[in-house]
Structure formats: structure tokens, C-alpha cells
Write a protein that holds these residues in place. Structure first.
Motif: not given
Length: 170
Positions: A62, A67, A59, A64, A55
Motif C-alpha cells: 500500500d 512499517v 502495508k 507504507d 500484514e
């Protein structure tokens, strides 16, 4: 004799069967212990559950960088702590890039203002040079006019002197 041999054979069969069952149970227990040790080692190297790591990586991929990476074991290097450090470094790099871009923008605005000021000064100087040139032309024209007037005056004075001489001799 055959009955005795049959009983001995039966006893050997039961003993062999017991040893075989015990060997199988020991093998299964040993195998489970090995699986547990390997799993524990892998999880220690990950520093988290595999699905959590997946996960976090998704993230970050992408974009992000906010996190929240929870590192369970800080004592030994692991994937979770390495990922956490990577995200912190990426965040710091982005902050530095943003700061540099802001500085470059401010510097380019200052350069633009300075260039505009220089262009305005150059235009003002060009206008002053034009005015000076026009004034020089007027001065030159006045000097030429004065020169012509002086020649005319000299001519008239010369004629007047001749006339005066002639008038004085008469």
C-alpha cells in the motif's frame, strides 16, 4: 487341547493388540514430532509469525514504508530480515529520488533565470544596434549634406572667382 489353543490364541490377540496400540501411539508421537520440526523450520525461515509477515507485506504494497518490521532472529537469513532490508532500501531510494528531483528543480530554475537574463541582454543589444543604425543614418545624412554644401560652396567660390576676375579686368 482346544481350551489351551483358545488361551494361546487369546494371549496372541492381546499381545498383537498391545503391539498395535503401542505402534499407533508411537506413530502419532513421531508424526507430532515431525509436524513440530517442520513448523519450527518454517517459522525460523519466516523469522516471524505468518500473519505478521502478511500484514507487513500488505502495508508495503500500500506504499507504507514506515512499517516496523521486528526481526526475531538476526543470525540466519529469513523472510522478515529480507523484508526489513527491502523496506530500508526502498526508503533510501525514495530519499535519493527526492533529493535528485530537488536538485533538478533548482538547476532548472537557475537555467530559466539565465535564459531570461540572456533574453534581456539580447533585447538590450538589439535596441543598441537600432540606435547605432539610426545614428549611422544620421551621420550618413550629415555627410551627404556636407558634401552637397561643399559642392555648393565650391560652385559659389568658382563663380566668385570668375566674377572677381572679371571685376579685376574692368
Amino acid at each position: 487341547v482346544a481350551a489351551k489353543e483358545y488361551q494361546v490364541s487369546q494371549q496372541r490377540y492381546l499381545d498383537t493388540k498391545d503391539i498395535f496400540v503401542i505402534s499407533i501411539i508411537a506413530s502419532v508421537v513421531f508424526g507430532l514430532l515431525i509436524v513440530w520440526l517442520i513448523t519450527r523450520s518454517i517459522l525460523r525461515q519466516l523469522g516471524c509469525e505468518p500473519f505478521e509477515a502478511a500484514e507487513w507485506v500488505a502495508k508495503v504494497a500500500d506504499g507504507d514504508l514506515s512499517v516496523d518490521i521486528r526481526v526475531k532472529n538476526n543470525k540466519t537469513p529469513n523472510l522478515a530480515s529480507a523484508l526489513s532490508n527491502m523496506v530500508k532500501q526502498l526508503s533510501n531510494t525514495i530519499v535519493e529520488i527526492h533529493s535528485t528531483a530537488t536538485s533538478v528543480t533548482a538547476a532548472s530554475e537557475q537555467i530559466s533565470l539565465a535564459a531570461q537574463g540572456m533574453a534581456k541582454s539580447a533585447m538590450t543589444q538589439a535596441a543598441s544596434v537600432e540606435e547605432t543604425s539610426a545614428a549611422m543614418e544620421q551621420i550618413s545624412s550629415s555627410i551627404a549634406q556636407n558634401n552637397d554644401n561643399a559642392k555648393l560652396t565650391d560652385n559659389m567660390a568658382g563663380k566668385s572667382a570668375v566674377v572677381a576676375k572679371q571685376g579685376g579686368s574692368v
